[in-house]
Enzyme design. Structure first.
Site, PDB file in Angstrom:
ATOM      1  N   CYS A   1      26.993  31.246  22.641  1.00 32.44           N
ATOM      2  CA  CYS A   1      27.075  29.378  23.205  1.00 32.44           C
ATOM      3  C   CYS A   1      27.759  29.387  23.021  1.00 32.44           C
ATOM      4  O   CYS A   1      28.734  29.776  21.884  1.00 32.44           O
ATOM      5  CB  CYS A   1      25.615  28.828  22.808  1.00 32.44           C
ATOM      6  SG  CYS A   1      26.291  27.324  22.060  1.00 32.44           S
TER       7      CYS A   1
ATOM      8  N   LEU B   1      12.532  34.001  18.184  1.00 32.06           N
ATOM      9  CA  LEU B   1      11.389  33.367  18.361  1.00 32.06           C
ATOM     10  C   LEU B   1      10.382  33.624  19.489  1.00 32.06           C
ATOM     11  O   LEU B   1       8.894  33.065  19.239  1.00 32.06           O
ATOM     12  CB  LEU B   1      11.058  32.192  17.552  1.00 32.06           C
ATOM     13  CG  LEU B   1      12.212  31.953  16.133  1.00 32.06           C
ATOM     14  CD1 LEU B   1      12.003  30.799  15.620  1.00 32.06           C
ATOM     15  CD2 LEU B   1      11.313  32.801  15.060  1.00 32.06           C
TER      16      LEU B   1
ATOM     17  N   LYS C   1      17.469  14.713  28.989  1.00 28.77           N
ATOM     18  CA  LYS C   1      17.765  15.649  29.390  1.00 28.77           C
ATOM     19  C   LYS C   1      16.752  16.897  28.505  1.00 28.77           C
ATOM     20  O   LYS C   1      16.086  17.466  29.793  1.00 28.77           O
ATOM     21  CB  LYS C   1      19.114  15.901  29.407  1.00 28.77           C
ATOM     22  CG  LYS C   1      19.815  17.915  29.432  1.00 28.77           C
ATOM     23  CD  LYS C   1      21.254  18.147  29.235  1.00 28.77           C
ATOM     24  CE  LYS C   1      21.325  18.177  27.797  1.00 28.77           C
ATOM     25  NZ  LYS C   1      21.520  19.574  27.283  1.00 28.77           N
ATOM     26  N   ASN C   2      16.907  16.952  27.749  1.00 29.95           N
ATOM     27  CA  ASN C   2      16.109  17.711  26.487  1.00 29.95           C
ATOM     28  C   ASN C   2      14.442  17.934  27.327  1.00 29.95           C
ATOM     29  O   ASN C   2      13.989  18.839  26.856  1.00 29.95           O
ATOM     30  CB  ASN C   2      16.410  18.495  25.818  1.00 29.95           C
ATOM     31  CG  ASN C   2      17.677  18.217  26.065  1.00 29.95           C
ATOM     32  OD1 ASN C   2      18.494  18.895  26.221  1.00 29.95           O
ATOM     33  ND2 ASN C   2      18.780  18.086  24.410  1.00 29.95           N
TER      34      ASN C   2
ATOM     35  N   ARG D   1      20.920  27.108  28.769  1.00 31.45           N
ATOM     36  CA  ARG D   1      20.091  28.831  28.277  1.00 31.45           C
ATOM     37  C   ARG D   1      18.807  28.000  27.855  1.00 31.45           C
ATOM     38  O   ARG D   1      18.134  29.110  28.135  1.00 31.45           O
ATOM     39  CB  ARG D   1      20.956  28.679  26.641  1.00 31.45           C
ATOM     40  CG  ARG D   1      21.578  28.785  26.661  1.00 31.45           C
ATOM     41  CD  ARG D   1      22.119  28.536  24.635  1.00 31.45           C
ATOM     42  NE  ARG D   1      21.538  29.029  23.998  1.00 31.45           N
ATOM     43  CZ  ARG D   1      21.433  30.282  23.519  1.00 31.45           C
ATOM     44  NH1 ARG D   1      22.509  30.825  24.124  1.00 31.45           N
ATOM     45  NH2 ARG D   1      20.341  30.790  22.894  1.00 31.45           N
TER      46      ARG D   1
ATOM     47  N   ARG E   1      27.184  17.258  32.541  1.00 27.57           N
ATOM     48  CA  ARG E   1      25.837  18.199  32.492  1.00 27.57           C
ATOM     49  C   ARG E   1      25.025  17.677  31.277  1.00 27.57           C
ATOM     50  O   ARG E   1      23.299  17.793  31.933  1.00 27.57           O
ATOM     51  CB  ARG E   1      26.021  19.205  31.149  1.00 27.57           C
ATOM     52  CG  ARG E   1      27.291  19.979  31.289  1.00 27.57           C
ATOM     53  CD  ARG E   1      27.517  21.483  30.993  1.00 27.57           C
ATOM     54  NE  ARG E   1      25.490  22.125  30.799  1.00 27.57           N
ATOM     55  CZ  ARG E   1      25.318  23.440  29.894  1.00 27.57           C
ATOM     56  NH1 ARG E   1      26.503  24.166  28.702  1.00 27.57           N
ATOM     57  NH2 ARG E   1      24.663  23.968  29.632  1.00 27.57           N
TER      58      ARG E   1
ATOM     59  N   ARG F   1      23.675  31.589  19.402  1.00 27.44           N
ATOM     60  CA  ARG F   1      22.144  31.096  19.700  1.00 27.44           C
ATOM     61  C   ARG F   1      21.073  31.651  19.992  1.00 27.44           C
ATOM     62  O   ARG F   1      20.030  31.761  21.218  1.00 27.44           O
ATOM     63  CB  ARG F   1      21.926  29.545  20.696  1.00 27.44           C
ATOM     64  CG  ARG F   1      22.785  28.385  20.053  1.00 27.44           C
ATOM     65  CD  ARG F   1      22.661  27.756  20.074  1.00 27.44           C
ATOM     66  NE  ARG F   1      21.408  26.751  21.032  1.00 27.44           N
ATOM     67  CZ  ARG F   1      21.446  25.988  22.021  1.00 27.44           C
ATOM     68  NH1 ARG F   1      22.594  26.219  23.157  1.00 27.44           N
ATOM     69  NH2 ARG F   1      20.565  24.870  22.477  1.00 27.44           N
ATOM     70  N   PRO F   2      19.904  32.302  19.189  1.00 29.38           N
ATOM     71  CA  PRO F   2      18.925  33.173  18.827  1.00 29.38           C
ATOM     72  C   PRO F   2      17.254  33.109  19.958  1.00 29.38           C
ATOM     73  O   PRO F   2      17.355  31.748  20.138  1.00 29.38           O
ATOM     74  CB  PRO F   2      18.712  33.940  18.291  1.00 29.38           C
ATOM     75  CG  PRO F   2      18.928  33.047  17.196  1.00 29.38           C
ATOM     76  CD  PRO F   2      19.636  31.669  17.370  1.00 29.38           C
TER      77      PRO F   2
ATOM     78  N   ASP G   1      22.331  16.718  17.557  1.00 26.80           N
ATOM     79  CA  ASP G   1      23.405  16.642  19.237  1.00 26.80           C
ATOM     80  C   ASP G   1      23.958  15.267  18.766  1.00 26.80           C
ATOM     81  O   ASP G   1      24.011  14.882  19.304  1.00 26.80           O
ATOM     82  CB  ASP G   1      22.044  16.425  20.561  1.00 26.80           C
ATOM     83  CG  ASP G   1      21.627  17.986  20.759  1.00 26.80           C
ATOM     84  OD1 ASP G   1      21.660  18.647  20.331  1.00 26.80           O
ATOM     85  OD2 ASP G   1      20.141  18.036  21.188  1.00 26.80           O
TER      86      ASP G   1
HETATM   87  N1  EPU Z   1      16.590  30.064  15.855  1.00 28.34           N
HETATM   88  C1  EPU Z   1      16.085  30.889  16.396  1.00 28.34           C
HETATM   89  N2  EPU Z   1      15.444  31.582  16.559  1.00 28.34           N
HETATM   90  C2  EPU Z   1      15.074  31.227  18.043  1.00 28.34           C
HETATM   91  C3  EPU Z   1      14.988  29.646  18.694  1.00 28.34           C
HETATM   92  C4  EPU Z   1      16.054  29.261  17.829  1.00 28.34           C
HETATM   93  O1  EPU Z   1      16.532  31.852  15.119  1.00 28.34           O
HETATM   94  O2  EPU Z   1      14.480  32.105  19.398  1.00 28.34           O
HETATM   95  C5  EPU Z   1      17.367  28.703  15.142  1.00 28.34           C
HETATM   96  C6  EPU Z   1      18.097  28.259  16.337  1.00 28.34           C
HETATM   97  O3  EPU Z   1      19.534  28.992  16.122  1.00 28.34           O
HETATM   98  C7  EPU Z   1      18.567  26.895  14.964  1.00 28.34           C
HETATM   99  C8  EPU Z   1      17.594  26.133  14.802  1.00 28.34           C
HETATM  100  O4  EPU Z   1      16.621  27.844  15.667  1.00 28.34           O
HETATM  101  O5  EPU Z   1      19.067  27.142  14.370  1.00 28.34           O
HETATM  102  C9  EPU Z   1      16.778  25.270  16.376  1.00 28.34           C
HETATM  103  O6  EPU Z   1      16.686  26.039  17.794  1.00 28.34           O
HETATM  104  P1  EPU Z   1      15.957  25.609  18.948  1.00 28.34           P
HETATM  105  O7  EPU Z   1      15.028  26.486  19.119  1.00 28.34           O
HETATM  106  O8  EPU Z   1      15.685  24.060  18.210  1.00 28.34           O
HETATM  107  O9  EPU Z   1      16.833  25.260  20.154  1.00 28.34           O
HETATM  108  P2  EPU Z   1      16.940  24.978  21.995  1.00 28.34           P
HETATM  109  O10 EPU Z   1      15.779  24.632  21.617  1.00 28.34           O
HETATM  110  O11 EPU Z   1      17.771  25.877  21.967  1.00 28.34           O
HETATM  111  C10 EPU Z   1      16.743  22.731  22.169  1.00 28.34           C
HETATM  112  C11 EPU Z   1      18.239  21.465  22.474  1.00 28.34           C
HETATM  113  C12 EPU Z   1      19.012  21.247  21.810  1.00 28.34           C
HETATM  114  C13 EPU Z   1      19.516  21.143  20.427  1.00 28.34           C
HETATM  115  C14 EPU Z   1      18.601  21.958  19.667  1.00 28.34           C
HETATM  116  C15 EPU Z   1      17.712  21.818  18.183  1.00 28.34           C
HETATM  117  C16 EPU Z   1      17.377  21.673  24.769  1.00 28.34           C
HETATM  118  C17 EPU Z   1      17.325  22.092  26.396  1.00 28.34           C
HETATM  119  N3  EPU Z   1      17.849  21.984  24.262  1.00 28.34           N
HETATM  120  O12 EPU Z   1      17.996  23.818  21.785  1.00 28.34           O
HETATM  121  O13 EPU Z   1      20.590  20.487  22.744  1.00 28.34           O
HETATM  122  O14 EPU Z   1      20.182  21.286  20.585  1.00 28.34           O
HETATM  123  O15 EPU Z   1      16.874  22.410  20.702  1.00 28.34           O
HETATM  124  O16 EPU Z   1      17.181  20.148  18.698  1.00 28.34           O
HETATM  125  O17 EPU Z   1      16.195  21.159  24.754  1.00 28.34           O
HETATM  126  C18 EPU Z   1      22.148  19.518  24.187  1.00 28.34           C
HETATM  127  O18 EPU Z   1      21.134  19.174  24.393  1.00 28.34           O
HETATM  128  O19 EPU Z   1      23.245  19.165  23.428  1.00 28.34           O
HETATM  129  C19 EPU Z   1      21.465  20.874  23.283  1.00 28.34           C
HETATM  130  C20 EPU Z   1      21.981  21.774  22.696  1.00 28.34           C
END
Ligand code: EPU
Length: 428
Positions: free
Chosen positions: A123, A132, A22-23, A99, A404, A128-129, A312
């Site tokens: 979320c 970055l 998925k991701n 998201r 999903r 989930r900011p 996850d």
């Molecule tokens: N973070 C920030 N600022 C940002 C982005 C992230 O502080 O701008 C923090 C987050 O709050 C978190 C950490 O960085 O503490 C990691 O978040 P990341 O950005 O890596 O997460 P994501 O890209 O939003 C993806 C997966 C998630 C998975 C996370 C962590 C996708 C579509 N989603 O999310 O998958 O949990 O990486 O591995 O790739 C799921 O599949 O159930 C799912 C939630």
């Protein structure tokens, strides 16, 4: 709204082919916005999140269709035609559902100099900011405003620069990587995410003509090019689906073999399964996990970025440890509040307390079936796992969360011997 009815206590055994990730898919699909023409993604999973991304891309003018069936009779080749992009606006109705919609921001901005993308907001389990993502694009020269719930990003041409992420972020690395591929000059991303889904994306971008060094490491160097061309890519297997079904075998006392995924992707989960008493056997792309012969040894986990134990997988691990022979902890360092599954597991008889970002799990000898409620994707998976191990009948409500991100999970579990059925249009 569908629900699952699970009659627990069956040992799960057999072989299962793991679906596409998925991701990875959710990053590969928007990457096609960087090009004009037809790209294809092979091994695309049939998931509601993938359909949501298709609808969002359709809204922007991308034509999408599934074109070929795989050997299991599932259409898994997704064709995306990006010749006629008519909009650079990602509306709230898609972003609030998913998201990962924010992945269109980087490619739209880099190719068209403009993108308007709804802010994702909160979320199910907490904040989930996306700061970055925005800081990186700003550093590359984009003007970014927030107005009426939207990110409005403008830039004549993005410029390569050095980006040091304070936190390793999958999404921010993906967005920056896509944007940098069409930027002027060189971009260096330090503390880049090393998750296999990002590597899959980087390899897709390289096939499109992007010049990227350091793929698979935490430093990515991207030499921007003027134009990228459509390309074809094979989507990697889903390591979270893999880990989830291996736990299904382990907590029911069975023996499950998964195929189609390199063991390296799930090494952290395999190591912990071994610590809990399972026997692991790896043969080419087949990974066999045999449940602990007696009791499950309590085994604590702490989530971290890849190659660490994935956030996850922590809810599913909590369900497994709920029937271990003693006390263990599950600590999430990525999402500090991701414990919505705990009160529902407690309804099934688990003994779990949450302290800050840790769940302290006192193993019980048996879980007992009850009605429980899905709250998010991985929480739902943990409830299904607990239901498989529980005595009696477990009803998991609101399984749309599972749809999903898990392709036909009930059919896969049934094929392994589970007694699980989907009831359509069930109670809310
Ligand atoms: N973070 C920030 N600022 C940002 C982005 C992230 O502080 O701008 C923090 C987050 O709050 C978190 C950490 O960085 O503490 C990691 O978040 P990341 O950005 O890596 O997460 P994501 O890209 O939003 C993806 C997966 C998630 C998975 C996370 C962590 C996708 C579509 N989603 O999310 O998958 O949990 O990486 O591995 O790739 C799921 O599949 O159930 C799912 C939630």
């Amino acid at each position: 709204m569908d629900k699952f009815i699970i009659r627990g206590g069956k040992k799960l055994s057999g072989e299962l082919q793991i679906s596409g990730a998925k991701n990875a898919t959710l990053a590969l699909m928007p990457a096609t916005l960087l090009t004009s023409g037809v790209s294809t993604l092979t091994n695309t999973p049939q998931l509601n999140d993938v359909y949501t991304m298709m609808k969002l891309l359709n809204e922007l003018g991308v034509e999408t269709k599934f074109v070929r069936e795989n050997s299991f009779g599932e259409k898994d080749v997704l064709q995306l035609n990006t010749k006629n992009i008519t909009s650079q606006v990602a509306p709230y109705e898609y972003v609030k559902k998913m998201r990962a919609s924010v992945y269109v921001l980087g490619p739209l901005l880099a190719r068209f100099g403009y993108a308007k993308v709804s802010l994702p907001g909160g979320c199910a389990w907490g904040p989930r900011p996306i700061n970055l993502h925005l800081e990186a694009l700003k550093k590359m020269g984009a003007d970014i405003d927030l107005a009426e719930g939207y990110i409005i990003a403008k830039s004549k041409k993005l410029n390569g620069t050095k980006i040091n992420f304070d936190v390793s972020s999958v999404g921010a690395t993906g967005n920056t990587l896509m944007a940098a591929s069409l930027a002027k000059g060189t971009t260096v991303i330090n503390n880049a995410a090393m998750e296999p889904e990002i590597t899959n994306l980087a390899e897709f971008l390289v096939k499109m003509g992007s010049r990227i060094d350091g793929i698979g490491t935490s430093t990515l160097t991207i030499e921007g090019v003027d134009e990228l061309k459509p390309a074809d890519i094979y989507t990697i297997a889903d390591r979270i689906e893999a880990g989830t079904v291996l736990i299904a075998g382990a907590l029911t006392g069975g023996e499950v073999t998964i195929k189609g995924i390199p063991d390296i992707y799930i090494n952290a989960v395999l190591t912990k399964l071994e610590d809990s008493g399972c026997k692991i056997n790896i043969n080419g792309d087949a990974v066999k996990v045999k449940a602990a012969s007696k009791q499950i040894t309590p085994t604590s986990v702490t989530t971290s970025i890849y190659p660490g134990f994935p956030t996850d997988m922590q809810a599913q691990w909590t369900a497994y440890m709920a029937i271990a022979n003693g006390v263990s902890t599950v600590t999430d360092t990525i999402y500090l509040d991701r414990f919505k599954h705990v009160p529902e597991l407690v309804r099934l008889g688990a003994n779990i307390a949450v302290n800050d970002n840790s769940a302290v799990i006192k193993g019980v000898s048996k879980l007992k079936g009850a009605k429980v409620m899905s709250t998010d994707l991985r929480a739902s998976a943990s409830l299904v796992l607990a239901g498989l191990a529980a005595e009696g009948v477990t009803e998991v409500l609101r399984v749309y969360h599972l749809d999903r991100g898990y392709q036909k999970i009930e059919e896969k579990l049934k094929a392994l011997g589970a007694d699980i059925e989907r009831v359509a249009g069930a109670e809310y």
